[in-house]
Design a protein around this motif. Structure first.
Motif, PDB file in Angstrom:
ATOM      1  N   PRO A 177     -18.020  -5.597  -0.706  1.00  0.00           N
ATOM      2  CA  PRO A 177     -17.631  -4.177  -0.433  1.00  0.00           C
ATOM      3  C   PRO A 177     -16.598  -3.719  -1.469  1.00  0.00           C
ATOM      4  CG  PRO A 177     -17.411  -5.569   1.531  1.00  0.00           C
ATOM      5  CD  PRO A 177     -17.664  -6.502   0.391  1.00  0.00           C
ATOM      6  N   HIS A 178     -16.687  -2.410  -1.778  1.00  0.00           N
ATOM      7  CA  HIS A 178     -15.784  -1.871  -2.801  1.00  0.00           C
ATOM      8  C   HIS A 178     -14.316  -2.089  -2.436  1.00  0.00           C
ATOM      9  CE1 HIS A 178     -18.909  -0.391  -5.242  1.00  0.00           C
ATOM     10  NE2 HIS A 178     -18.261   0.686  -5.745  1.00  0.00           N
ATOM     11  N   ASP A 179     -14.008  -1.932  -1.104  1.00  0.00           N
ATOM     12  CA  ASP A 179     -12.589  -2.030  -0.739  1.00  0.00           C
ATOM     13  C   ASP A 179     -12.089  -3.465  -0.721  1.00  0.00           C
ATOM     14  OD1 ASP A 179     -13.938  -2.872   1.440  1.00  0.00           O
ATOM     15  OD2 ASP A 179     -12.923  -1.557   2.894  1.00  0.00           O
ATOM     16  N   GLU A 180     -12.990  -4.423  -1.104  1.00  0.00           N
ATOM     17  CA  GLU A 180     -12.520  -5.793  -1.237  1.00  0.00           C
ATOM     18  C   GLU A 180     -12.577  -6.243  -2.682  1.00  0.00           C
ATOM     19  OE1 GLU A 180     -14.605  -8.400   1.438  1.00  0.00           O
ATOM     20  OE2 GLU A 180     -14.222  -7.102   3.177  1.00  0.00           O
ATOM     21  N   CYS A 181     -12.977  -5.357  -3.552  1.00  0.00           N
ATOM     22  CA  CYS A 181     -13.131  -5.714  -4.958  1.00  0.00           C
ATOM     23  C   CYS A 181     -11.774  -6.030  -5.560  1.00  0.00           C
ATOM     24  CB  CYS A 181     -13.810  -4.567  -5.717  1.00  0.00           C
ATOM     25  SG  CYS A 181     -12.710  -3.182  -6.075  1.00  0.00           S
ATOM     26  N   PRO A 182     -11.749  -6.702  -6.701  1.00  0.00           N
ATOM     27  CA  PRO A 182     -10.459  -7.094  -7.295  1.00  0.00           C
ATOM     28  C   PRO A 182      -9.499  -5.910  -7.470  1.00  0.00           C
ATOM     29  CG  PRO A 182     -12.255  -8.198  -8.404  1.00  0.00           C
ATOM     30  CD  PRO A 182     -12.912  -7.229  -7.454  1.00  0.00           C
ATOM     31  N   MET A 183     -10.026  -4.752  -7.868  1.00  0.00           N
ATOM     32  CA  MET A 183      -9.137  -3.599  -8.056  1.00  0.00           C
ATOM     33  C   MET A 183      -8.497  -3.191  -6.731  1.00  0.00           C
ATOM     34  SD  MET A 183      -7.809  -1.520 -10.167  1.00  0.00           S
ATOM     35  CE  MET A 183      -7.458   0.153 -10.690  1.00  0.00           C
ATOM     36  N   ALA A 184      -9.305  -3.229  -5.684  1.00  0.00           N
ATOM     37  CA  ALA A 184      -8.771  -2.878  -4.351  1.00  0.00           C
ATOM     38  C   ALA A 184      -7.664  -3.842  -3.959  1.00  0.00           C
ATOM     39  CB  ALA A 184      -9.894  -2.890  -3.310  1.00  0.00           C
ATOM     40  N   ARG A 185      -7.894  -5.104  -4.244  1.00  0.00           N
ATOM     41  CA  ARG A 185      -6.870  -6.092  -3.898  1.00  0.00           C
ATOM     42  C   ARG A 185      -5.600  -5.871  -4.716  1.00  0.00           C
ATOM     43  NH1 ARG A 185      -9.210 -11.952  -4.292  1.00  0.00           N
ATOM     44  NH2 ARG A 185      -7.013 -12.407  -3.876  1.00  0.00           N
ATOM     45  N   THR A 186      -5.825  -5.582  -6.015  1.00  0.00           N
ATOM     46  CA  THR A 186      -4.662  -5.322  -6.869  1.00  0.00           C
ATOM     47  C   THR A 186      -3.809  -4.193  -6.308  1.00  0.00           C
ATOM     48  OG1 THR A 186      -5.541  -6.189  -8.922  1.00  0.00           O
ATOM     49  CG2 THR A 186      -3.997  -4.357  -9.100  1.00  0.00           C
ATOM     50  N   LEU A 187      -4.490  -3.110  -5.920  1.00  0.00           N
ATOM     51  CA  LEU A 187      -3.731  -1.946  -5.419  1.00  0.00           C
ATOM     52  C   LEU A 187      -3.092  -2.248  -4.073  1.00  0.00           C
ATOM     53  CD1 LEU A 187      -6.176   0.918  -6.428  1.00  0.00           C
ATOM     54  CD2 LEU A 187      -3.942   0.400  -7.427  1.00  0.00           C
ATOM     55  N   LYS A 188      -3.829  -3.028  -3.265  1.00  0.00           N
ATOM     56  CA  LYS A 188      -3.284  -3.324  -1.958  1.00  0.00           C
ATOM     57  C   LYS A 188      -2.153  -4.342  -2.046  1.00  0.00           C
ATOM     58  CE  LYS A 188      -7.514  -2.241   0.595  1.00  0.00           C
ATOM     59  NZ  LYS A 188      -8.725  -2.790   1.236  1.00  0.00           N
ATOM     60  N   GLU A 189      -2.297  -5.250  -3.003  1.00  0.00           N
ATOM     61  CA  GLU A 189      -1.297  -6.311  -3.083  1.00  0.00           C
ATOM     62  C   GLU A 189      -0.259  -6.047  -4.159  1.00  0.00           C
ATOM     63  OE1 GLU A 189      -3.458  -9.937  -3.566  1.00  0.00           O
ATOM     64  OE2 GLU A 189      -4.729  -9.539  -1.798  1.00  0.00           O
ATOM     65  N   GLY A 190      -0.506  -5.076  -4.983  1.00  0.00           N
ATOM     66  CA  GLY A 190       0.490  -4.699  -5.980  1.00  0.00           C
ATOM     67  C   GLY A 190       0.613  -5.727  -7.100  1.00  0.00           C
ATOM     68  N   ARG A 191      -0.449  -6.462  -7.399  1.00  0.00           N
ATOM     69  CA  ARG A 191      -0.356  -7.469  -8.472  1.00  0.00           C
ATOM     70  C   ARG A 191      -1.677  -7.529  -9.218  1.00  0.00           C
ATOM     71  NH1 ARG A 191      -2.641 -12.762  -7.034  1.00  0.00           N
ATOM     72  NH2 ARG A 191      -3.866 -12.428  -5.175  1.00  0.00           N
ATOM     73  N   PRO A 192      -1.587  -8.004 -10.405  1.00  0.00           N
ATOM     74  CA  PRO A 192      -2.855  -8.133 -11.156  1.00  0.00           C
ATOM     75  C   PRO A 192      -3.723  -9.231 -10.529  1.00  0.00           C
ATOM     76  CG  PRO A 192      -0.901  -8.419 -12.563  1.00  0.00           C
ATOM     77  CD  PRO A 192      -0.444  -8.496 -11.170  1.00  0.00           C
ATOM     78  N   ILE A 193      -5.016  -9.042 -10.614  1.00  0.00           N
ATOM     79  CA  ILE A 193      -5.977 -10.073 -10.138  1.00  0.00           C
ATOM     80  C   ILE A 193      -6.751 -10.553 -11.379  1.00  0.00           C
ATOM     81  CG2 ILE A 193      -8.009 -10.551  -8.705  1.00  0.00           C
ATOM     82  CD1 ILE A 193      -5.555 -10.001  -7.007  1.00  0.00           C
ATOM     83  N   ARG A 194      -6.768 -11.846 -11.531  1.00  0.00           N
ATOM     84  CA  ARG A 194      -7.454 -12.367 -12.726  1.00  0.00           C
ATOM     85  C   ARG A 194      -8.481 -13.449 -12.315  1.00  0.00           C
ATOM     86  NH1 ARG A 194      -5.439  -8.591 -14.280  1.00  0.00           N
ATOM     87  NH2 ARG A 194      -3.924  -8.299 -15.967  1.00  0.00           N
ATOM     88  N   GLY A 195      -9.420 -13.669 -13.174  1.00  0.00           N
ATOM     89  CA  GLY A 195     -10.344 -14.799 -13.044  1.00  0.00           C
ATOM     90  C   GLY A 195     -11.450 -14.618 -12.033  1.00  0.00           C
ATOM     91  N   MET A 196     -11.600 -13.410 -11.518  1.00  0.00           N
ATOM     92  CA  MET A 196     -12.690 -13.217 -10.561  1.00  0.00           C
ATOM     93  C   MET A 196     -13.873 -12.616 -11.286  1.00  0.00           C
ATOM     94  SD  MET A 196     -10.904 -11.876  -7.076  1.00  0.00           S
ATOM     95  CE  MET A 196     -12.454 -11.828  -6.205  1.00  0.00           C
ATOM     96  N   GLU A 197     -14.995 -13.024 -10.841  1.00  0.00           N
ATOM     97  CA  GLU A 197     -16.210 -12.452 -11.425  1.00  0.00           C
ATOM     98  C   GLU A 197     -16.932 -11.688 -10.344  1.00  0.00           C
ATOM     99  OE1 GLU A 197     -18.695 -15.394 -13.303  1.00  0.00           O
ATOM    100  OE2 GLU A 197     -16.959 -16.319 -14.265  1.00  0.00           O
ATOM    101  N   VAL A 198     -17.483 -10.638 -10.776  1.00  0.00           N
ATOM    102  CA  VAL A 198     -18.277  -9.850  -9.831  1.00  0.00           C
ATOM    103  C   VAL A 198     -19.529  -9.389 -10.557  1.00  0.00           C
ATOM    104  CG1 VAL A 198     -16.297  -9.083  -8.505  1.00  0.00           C
ATOM    105  CG2 VAL A 198     -17.081  -7.689 -10.410  1.00  0.00           C
ATOM    106  N   VAL A 199     -20.491  -9.034  -9.771  1.00  0.00           N
ATOM    107  CA  VAL A 199     -21.722  -8.507 -10.372  1.00  0.00           C
ATOM    108  C   VAL A 199     -21.817  -7.037  -9.993  1.00  0.00           C
ATOM    109  CG1 VAL A 199     -24.254  -8.648 -10.387  1.00  0.00           C
ATOM    110  CG2 VAL A 199     -22.848 -10.734 -10.229  1.00  0.00           C
ATOM    111  N   ALA A 200     -21.920  -6.225 -11.038  1.00  0.00           N
ATOM    112  CA  ALA A 200     -22.066  -4.808 -10.781  1.00  0.00           C
ATOM    113  C   ALA A 200     -23.547  -4.453 -10.819  1.00  0.00           C
ATOM    114  CB  ALA A 200     -21.326  -3.995 -11.831  1.00  0.00           C
ATOM    115  N   VAL A 201     -23.980  -3.712  -9.831  1.00  0.00           N
ATOM    116  CA  VAL A 201     -25.371  -3.290  -9.789  1.00  0.00           C
ATOM    117  C   VAL A 201     -25.399  -1.818 -10.201  1.00  0.00           C
ATOM    118  CG1 VAL A 201     -27.441  -3.027  -8.333  1.00  0.00           C
ATOM    119  CG2 VAL A 201     -25.815  -4.896  -7.908  1.00  0.00           C
ATOM    120  N   ARG A 202     -26.202  -1.563 -11.204  1.00  0.00           N
ATOM    121  CA  ARG A 202     -26.293  -0.179 -11.693  1.00  0.00           C
ATOM    122  C   ARG A 202     -27.257   0.596 -10.809  1.00  0.00           C
ATOM    123  NH1 ARG A 202     -26.680  -2.961 -17.018  1.00  0.00           N
ATOM    124  NH2 ARG A 202     -24.664  -2.762 -18.054  1.00  0.00           N
ATOM    125  N   PRO A 203     -27.252   1.868 -10.944  1.00  0.00           N
ATOM    126  CA  PRO A 203     -28.202   2.669 -10.142  1.00  0.00           C
ATOM    127  C   PRO A 203     -29.692   2.318 -10.483  1.00  0.00           C
ATOM    128  CG  PRO A 203     -26.420   4.041 -10.986  1.00  0.00           C
ATOM    129  CD  PRO A 203     -26.267   2.684 -11.629  1.00  0.00           C
TER     130      PRO A 203
END
Lengths: 121, 907
Positions: free
Chosen positions: B80-106
């Protein structure tokens, strides 16, 4: 009457008829009348000039009172008989004790008063 | 510098001048995908590369967390988008590194990404947003075989990657696991995974094993694990079942990530958030509060929430510079009393630093204080100074049950709260002071208004005449009700005699001492020119002829600068008093007239002061100049006749002793030497207190009365004297008549005739009130019995005369004797005879009378001097001092009488 004949009485009376009677009465009793004088000035003058043993004085001599003469005679210790129609109260106080005979008077009373007032000889 | 001109010239300038625009342009041109969000994760920017990578143009301002269409975990499960690394960064206030995700295009194509989300903080440290750089790994992954790649990943991963058999035996142990847990690979391999399980977590492993066997993937299970040295670390477990070629689950791989840091960061963030939220709430509440108690409550809430303390308090310096509790939470009465007034700073402390006692047990404080604090169950305490406008005003306290380490952030928050609280208290105090001032002002205004209303009411109701001019020219004058009533004018009309015609009252005019006052001389108008007019008295004369008298004062009205801006006059109607005064004056005047008419004076002797007052009339009676009486009894006595002084003193003493009436008749000597008779009456005024009182009375000149009395007495005496004298005369006549006349009958007739003649003259005198009778009357009376009109035998001739009584009586008697003699022996004894009497007044004071007879028998000289002749000659001579001459002429008797004639004989 020789005794009294020597006795002289000064008569001051401005009313001729009254003086005439006094004169008659005294003369009848053997006195010698000096006067009568009818004015104050004449009376005073006579009182000083004449010799007399006693004086009969009318009070009012044509409006003038004989008071000055009285004072003078009292001072000289000459007996005075006032002959006047004035009442006691009309007299100055100092003269009220003087012997007095009211007008009209009785001739015999006048003579007796005069005799009383004269000093006993 | 204008950027438009500068841009084309130099590239450095272009960058410098248009940094923002330049930065955007650079970002847009970057060949790396970049996007940014705000603190809430809303996409605020996305560069071209990011849009290409996502295969879509994200909705700026709407899309959240990620620019991608959909996201998957690398294993294909949805992310889910709200669990993506960026969401975590904003929620936790810290950079998130080393995670991989797969983006699905339209278009359903996918791309493997390594996101690098990084938070952005603003200057105050608050989260402002995030920026993410997306690195496309698709190319790299496809460049190497998957197994090699995975092995490389496992080798390189920071995370511990542990392979385990289905029974829990460790079969793989990468360097990350060795770093994390401290077990080298050879030591860990072959041992049960439970060597990592700390006490209390023993039932986790069977569950994980069970779920793995079932082919279930366990995602990011956060728990604790024990390192070799026994310390616990927070970890996140991701367990993936491992299947053999047949799909049988033969084991699992555990990726164990150390999340101690992230957990701590999360906790820190939560703390920060709590702190920030608390501060935010505090700020918000402080904005709204309207009273100081609400400020304390908000502050205490913020302190407890942000500083996570169970108890708190606020203390402020009181007026005596003593620190007093004003608000508190969770403190006992006993404790508050014990520490009340205690402060580490004095009121004049400058820039006081907060004090934190992390452990009361070891704090350097007095035993008593420590005892009190410990008794209250407090383990740690913080003193945070409250400063307003540079001055220490108080403090707030945080209390912790156990010893407590104060972090810098806590201290920072505490100071922030202190700043806010101090500022709010100051603001509230200022507002309160302002409100109080306003309230005071309002109350003052209200009381001023009330006072003004009261004054107006008083003025209206005052039984005095009040006139007010609000301009110096006095063209408009107002007054109170009393004024209008007295002036007989409608309320609120203009009372000014200087008002324009039509407005000006015309029913009265004003007079002083009978003179009409022009408007500018009226007291109010004089006051309006700056004069203080005291005790004016004026007459207001109305058309109908009646007057009212007023008495009062007028004073200028001045503005704050002292300029005269009008005037006010207040006066009272004294008409009745005036009338009484006049009546009194009239009665006094009447008394004076009465005293004057009665030749009377009034006097008063004040026995206390010795003063003697005389009325002017009394001075006049004493023939003194007005005002020359000296006012003493001694001065009065100077005028008294010396003979009467004793009498007056006796009478006065008697009156004083008995307090009875004083009455005295005495003589005075006037300055011109005249003696006047006075009669005085006096009465004591009623005695009051110790006063001796006054003797007042009247005095009248009774000289005339006294003289009249003397006159009357004299008259009475005179009358008595005369009567008795007359009787003496009658007695003498009687004696003489009878003694000289032998014929009793004849004597009786003569006496009778003489008495009747005397009575006749008396009658004449009485008729004329004894003022005198004329000689003609006397002669006529005596000659009347013999007078024959037809024969004209009597002739009287002479000037008018007026004989005094004595003259009349004496001359009457003489005339009687002459007439009797003439009738008996002379001219009147025969019918042919006649008598002539003539008289003259010679030299003004001699009356000369000539009696001559003619036609009678031959005259014989008398043989003897009878009483008649005596009377005639002697009486006139003696009584009147005159001379009588008898001439017995042959033709008839001639008698001349010459007597003094008083022209104006006083009675």
């Amino acid at each position: 009457m020789t005794l009294t004949g020597r006795c002289r009485v000064l008569v001051v009376e401005d009313e001729f008829l009254v003086a005439l009677q006094i004169e008659n009465d005294l003369a009848a009793a053997g006195y010698t009348v000096v006067g009568p004088f009818t004015s104050l000035s004449a009376s005073i003058a006579a009182s000083r000039a004449e010799h007399f043993e006693i004086a009969t004085l009318d009070l009012n001599l044509r409006g003038e009172f004989v008071y000055p003469l009285i004072d003078e005679l009292v001072a000289r210790c000459i007996p005075i008989l006032l002959l006047t129609g004035y009442a006691d109260s009309d007299l100055p106080e100092r003269f009220r004790a003087l012997p007095r005979l009211g007008k009209p008077f009785d001739g015999s009373l006048l003579v007796r008063k005069i005799a009383e007032l004269l000093p006993a000889e | 510098m204008g950027s438009a001109e500068a841009r084309p010239n130099s590239s450095t300038e272009k960058i410098g001048a248009g940094r923002a625009l330049g930065a955007l342009a650079v970002l847009d041109a970057l060949p790396v995908a970049v996007y940014a969000t705000n603190a809430e994760g809303i996409i605020v920017y996305c560069n071209r590369a990011a849009a290409e990578l996502a295969g879509r143009q994200p909705q700026i301002g709407q899309d959240r967390w990620c620019v991608s269409w959909r996201l998957l975990w690398p294993d294909g499960s949805p992310l889910p988008h709200d669990e993506c690394p960026m969401a975590r960064t904003l929620k936790e206030g810290r950079p998130i590194r080393g995670m991989e995700v797969v983006a699905v295009r339209p278009d359903e194509s996918t791309v493997l990404l390594m996101p690098h989300p990084t938070p952005i903080f603003d200057e105050s440290g608050a989260l402002a947003g995030g920026v993410n750089v997306l690195v496309d790994f698709s190319g790299r992954r496809s460049a190497a075989p998957t197994s090699d790649y995975l092995a490389a990943v496992a080798e390189a991963s920071d995370d511990a990657i542990v392979a385990r058999h289905a029974n829990g035996i460790i079969t793989g142990w990468n360097p990350g696991a060795e770093r994390l847990f401290g077990y080298p690979a050879d030591e860990a391999m072959g041992r049960s995974i439970t060597i990592l399980t700390p006490a209390g977590y023993e039932n986790e492993e069977p569950e994980i094993r069970e779920r793995s066997r079932g082919g279930e993937r366990i995602e990011r299970y956060e728990t604790k694990r024990r390192r070799k040295d026994g310390t616990l670390i927070d970890v996140a477990l991701t367990v993936c079942p491992v299947r053999d070629a047949e799909g049988q689950v033969i084991g699992a791989s555990e990726i164990i990530r150390d999340i101690t840091e992230s957990k701590r960061a999360g906790e820190t963030l939560a703390t920060r958030l709590r702190e920030q939220a608390a501060l935010h709430v505090l700020t918000e509440r402080l904005q709204r509060v309207t009273d100081i108690v609400a400020i304390y409550e908000a502050a205490l809430d913020a302190i407890q929430t942000a500083l996570n303390c169970s108890r708190a308090s606020i203390l402020l310096f009181d007026a005596a510079a003593m620190m007093r509790f004003v608000a508190w939470r969770g403190l006992s009465e006993r404790y508050r009393q014990a520490v009340d007034g205690h402060s580490p700073w004095t009121a004049d402390a400058r820039d006081p630093e907060p004090i934190f006692v992390e452990d009361i047990a070891s704090a350097e404080i007095s035993d008593a204080l420590r005892q009190a604090i410990v008794a209250e169950g407090i383990g740690a305490v913080g003193f945070i100074p409250l400063v307003a406008e540079g001055k220490l005003i108080g403090k707030f306290m945080t209390y912790y049950d156990a010893p407590h380490g104060f972090a810098d952030t806590e201290i920072s928050v505490a100071l922030t709260i202190a700043r806010q609280l101090g500022f709010s208290i100051q603001r509230m105090r200022t507002e309160q002071a302002k409100r109080q001032a306003e309230e005071q002002l309002r109350r003052n205004e209200a009381s001023e208004r009330a006072r003004a209303a009261e004054l107006v009411a008083i003025m209206e109701a005052a039984p005095a005449l009040i006139w007010i001019a609000r301009t110096p020219d006095c063209r408009v004058i107002g007054g109170n009700r009393c004024s209008y009533e007295m002036l007989r004018l409608p309320p609120d009309s203009n009372l000014s005699l200087s008002a324009p015609p039509g407005e000006r009252p015309g029913n009265f005019r004003v007079f002083v001492a009978g003179r009409e006052l022009p408007p500018e001389e009226l007291p109010l108008q004089r006051a309006a020119r700056g004069e203080e007019v005291k005790n004016f008295e004026e007459e207001i004369r109305f058309d109908d002829g009646t007057s009212r008298y007023v008495f009062g004062n007028a004073t200028p009205l001045r503005d704050a600068a002292g300029e005269v801006i009008g005037a006010v006059a207040a006066s009272v109607d004294i008409t009745e008093r005036k009338q009484t005064e006049e009546a009194l004056q009239n009665s006094e005047r009447r008394l004076q007239i009465a005293l004057g008419a009665g030749r009377m004076g009034a006097w008063e002797w004040n026995l206390d002061s010795g003063q003697v007052i005389w009325s002017p009339g009394l001075e006049a009676l004493h023939h003194r100049e007005p005002g020359t009486f000296g006012g003493t009894l001694a001065d009065f006595k100077q005028d008294v006749h010396p003979e009467d002084l004793a009498l007056i003193e006796r009478e006065l003493a008697s009156a004083i002793e008995t307090r009875g009436d004083y009455h005295c008749i005495y003589r005075i000597t006037t300055p011109d030497g005249a003696i006047r008779w006075m009669e005085a009456f006096g009465q004591f005024s009623p005695r009051s207190g110790s006063s001796m009182g006054r003797l007042t009375g009247v005095c009248m000149d009774i000289t005339e009365r006294k003289e009249a009395e003397a006159q009357r007495n004299m008259l009475v005496a005179e009358l008595s004297h005369r009567v008795k004298n007359t009787l003496a005369i009658v007695s003498s006549i009687s004696r003489q008549t009878y003694s000289t006349n032998p014929d009793a009958h004849d004597a009786h007739r003569s006496f009778d005739a003489r008495i009747r003649a005397l009575a006749q003259t008396h009658t004449r005198l009485a008729e004329a009130s004894w003022s005198g009778v004329s000689l003609e009357t006397v002669l006529s009376d005596e000659l009347a019995p013999y007078h024959n009109n037809t024969k004209n035998n009597v002739a009287l001739a002479g000037p008018p005369t007026k004989l005094p009584p004595k003259h009349a009586l004496t001359l009457g008697m003489a005339a009687h004797e002459l007439a009797t003699n003439a009738a008996k022996h002379g001219a009147l004894s025969v019918k042919s005879g006649n008598v002539e009497v003539g008289w003259t007044i010679a030299a003004g004071d001699r009356l000369q009378i000539r009696w001559s007879e003619a036609g009678g028998p031959p005259v014989l000289a008398p043989t003897h001097n009878g009483f008649g002749r005596l009377l005639l000659e002697r009486v006139v001579a003696s009584d009147l001092g005159g001379e009588v001459h008898l001439e017995f002429a042959p033709q008839g008797l001639i008698c001349t009488i010459d007597v003094p004639y008083p022209l104006e004989t006083p009675r």
